[in-house]
Design a protein around this motif. Sequence first.
Motif, PDB file in Angstrom:
ATOM      1  N   GLN A  13       1.018  -1.263  -0.213  1.00 48.97           N
ATOM      2  CA  GLN A  13      -0.314  -0.143  -0.193  1.00 48.97           C
ATOM      3  C   GLN A  13       0.809   0.923  -0.005  1.00 48.97           C
ATOM      4  O   GLN A  13       0.768   2.299  -0.711  1.00 48.97           O
ATOM      5  CB  GLN A  13      -0.779   0.012   1.595  1.00 48.97           C
ATOM      6  CG  GLN A  13      -1.781   1.273   1.409  1.00 48.97           C
ATOM      7  CD  GLN A  13      -2.950   1.467  -0.107  1.00 48.97           C
ATOM      8  OE1 GLN A  13      -3.293   0.105  -0.326  1.00 48.97           O
ATOM      9  NE2 GLN A  13      -2.963   2.152  -0.694  1.00 48.97           N
ATOM     10  N   PHE A  14       2.164   1.495   1.101  1.00 51.24           N
ATOM     11  CA  PHE A  14       2.480   2.191   1.002  1.00 51.24           C
ATOM     12  C   PHE A  14       3.536   2.456  -0.827  1.00 51.24           C
ATOM     13  O   PHE A  14       3.567   3.558  -1.091  1.00 51.24           O
ATOM     14  CB  PHE A  14       3.944   2.607   1.564  1.00 51.24           C
ATOM     15  CG  PHE A  14       5.303   2.855   2.005  1.00 51.24           C
ATOM     16  CD1 PHE A  14       4.161   4.304   2.435  1.00 51.24           C
ATOM     17  CD2 PHE A  14       6.400   2.948   1.532  1.00 51.24           C
ATOM     18  CE1 PHE A  14       5.642   5.478   2.474  1.00 51.24           C
ATOM     19  CE2 PHE A  14       6.950   3.720   1.051  1.00 51.24           C
ATOM     20  CZ  PHE A  14       6.925   5.356   2.046  1.00 51.24           C
ATOM     21  N   HIS A  16       2.817   1.636  -2.890  1.00 50.17           N
ATOM     22  CA  HIS A  16       1.162   2.159  -3.977  1.00 50.17           C
ATOM     23  C   HIS A  16       0.591   3.466  -4.006  1.00 50.17           C
ATOM     24  O   HIS A  16       1.197   4.324  -4.942  1.00 50.17           O
ATOM     25  CB  HIS A  16      -0.166   1.682  -3.926  1.00 50.17           C
ATOM     26  CG  HIS A  16      -1.162   1.669  -4.839  1.00 50.17           C
ATOM     27  ND1 HIS A  16      -2.104   2.575  -4.393  1.00 50.17           N
ATOM     28  CD2 HIS A  16      -1.240   1.211  -6.442  1.00 50.17           C
ATOM     29  CE1 HIS A  16      -3.049   2.438  -5.472  1.00 50.17           C
ATOM     30  NE2 HIS A  16      -2.216   2.317  -6.243  1.00 50.17           N
ATOM     31  N   ASP A  17       0.731   4.053  -2.773  1.00 49.43           N
ATOM     32  CA  ASP A  17       0.400   5.027  -2.856  1.00 49.43           C
ATOM     33  C   ASP A  17       1.655   6.257  -3.224  1.00 49.43           C
ATOM     34  O   ASP A  17       1.582   7.326  -3.842  1.00 49.43           O
ATOM     35  CB  ASP A  17       0.480   5.401  -0.606  1.00 49.43           C
ATOM     36  CG  ASP A  17      -1.037   5.108  -0.646  1.00 49.43           C
ATOM     37  OD1 ASP A  17      -1.798   5.393  -1.012  1.00 49.43           O
ATOM     38  OD2 ASP A  17      -0.882   5.050   0.892  1.00 49.43           O
ATOM     39  N   TYR A  18       3.197   5.274  -2.727  1.00 44.98           N
ATOM     40  CA  TYR A  18       4.280   6.576  -3.308  1.00 44.98           C
ATOM     41  C   TYR A  18       4.443   6.995  -4.702  1.00 44.98           C
ATOM     42  O   TYR A  18       4.858   8.166  -5.485  1.00 44.98           O
ATOM     43  CB  TYR A  18       5.691   5.740  -2.774  1.00 44.98           C
ATOM     44  CG  TYR A  18       6.432   6.265  -2.922  1.00 44.98           C
ATOM     45  CD1 TYR A  18       7.095   7.484  -2.663  1.00 44.98           C
ATOM     46  CD2 TYR A  18       7.375   6.553  -3.976  1.00 44.98           C
ATOM     47  CE1 TYR A  18       7.944   8.315  -3.242  1.00 44.98           C
ATOM     48  CE2 TYR A  18       8.524   6.276  -4.964  1.00 44.98           C
ATOM     49  CZ  TYR A  18       9.189   7.825  -4.030  1.00 44.98           C
ATOM     50  OH  TYR A  18      10.041   8.515  -4.628  1.00 44.98           O
ATOM     51  N   LYS A  20       2.240   6.807  -6.216  1.00 49.23           N
ATOM     52  CA  LYS A  20       0.292   7.469  -7.032  1.00 49.23           C
ATOM     53  C   LYS A  20       1.118   9.151  -6.762  1.00 49.23           C
ATOM     54  O   LYS A  20       0.917  10.001  -7.405  1.00 49.23           O
ATOM     55  CB  LYS A  20      -0.641   7.123  -6.382  1.00 49.23           C
ATOM     56  CG  LYS A  20      -1.908   7.804  -6.944  1.00 49.23           C
ATOM     57  CD  LYS A  20      -3.392   7.431  -5.471  1.00 49.23           C
ATOM     58  CE  LYS A  20      -4.765   8.106  -5.880  1.00 49.23           C
ATOM     59  NZ  LYS A  20      -5.356   8.240  -4.728  1.00 49.23           N
ATOM     60  N   ASP A  21       1.586   9.136  -5.560  1.00 49.62           N
ATOM     61  CA  ASP A  21       1.958  10.892  -5.271  1.00 49.62           C
ATOM     62  C   ASP A  21       3.450  11.171  -6.377  1.00 49.62           C
ATOM     63  O   ASP A  21       3.126  12.192  -7.059  1.00 49.62           O
ATOM     64  CB  ASP A  21       2.781  10.835  -3.881  1.00 49.62           C
ATOM     65  CG  ASP A  21       1.999  10.669  -2.731  1.00 49.62           C
ATOM     66  OD1 ASP A  21       0.814  11.327  -3.465  1.00 49.62           O
ATOM     67  OD2 ASP A  21       2.404  11.308  -1.611  1.00 49.62           O
TER      68      ASP A  21
END
Length: 310
Positions: A13-14, A16-18, A20-21
């Motif tokens: 998840q981290f 993926h979020d990274y 995405k950012d």
Amino acid sequence: MPPTGRLDSVIEQFAHDYMKDRRSERRWRIFFRSFWVLVAVVLLWSVAAARKAANLPSGPHTALVEVRGEIASDTEASAERIIIGLKSAFEEPNAQAIVLRINSPGGSPVQAGIVNDEIRRLKTLHNKKVYAVVEEVCASGAYYIAVAADEIYTDKASVVGSIGVLMDGFGFTGLMQKMGVERRLYTAGENKGMNDPFTPESDKQRAYTQAMLNQIHKQFIRTVKEGRGKRLKETPEMFSGLYWNGEEAVKLGLADKFGNLDFVAREVVHAEDIIDYTPKDNIAERLAKRFGASVGAGAVRALQSVGKIH
């Protein structure tokens, strides 16, 4: 410690979020760089369009140069801007004559004098006629410019004249005394503080200022007489600072005839096509004034970064 499966899920998840950012940041970076590139393209296009417009004349025409508003160094009617237009018009072979369309209450005698001198120089150099066309007002410094023309045309209701010089200001010494305010002014030089509004004016300084204004007034009168010659029908009040409507101005020889820009182009110059040589703010200049220097700086950065986007 969390179970291995849960830890893997957190890491995934981290990541993926990274990512995405990072993608969002990259998209915004590309957007802003593209924006500045677009601004730079618009600026370059406007400059090219302005140059193309300057090369529009292709046949005989009347060249127009506007004199509008206050005549001062930082206005649209500055000597610099007017002379740029005049030079372009005089140097264009297809410009049959130059028309100064004037709507100005006057302004700086220095700026007006510079334009008057340049008109006379260009007339001699290029052997072209110059006509002044008065709209609402041609007063003071504006008339100083107009008398360099070969003929002055006006409307019957235009305001013409005001051949005089003024210098205004305020004196607050009496008010300061009533309010108990003390002015502390230190100078090196007896007259360095002359015309300071908070310092009493001496008779000597008043006389000096008046003598200077009288001298400038004489320069103005001499220029008018040289420009108008025998056409002037002098009266005791002609050089007193009074102004007249166009009908009276023609009678006094301050102007020659009635007529507007189209009339002069058609009946006097015999070139109905009119091309405006007055310097205009192009899109680049308008953008710079609206958004400030940051637009140009951003455009430069964008151009420098082209090819570095990844």
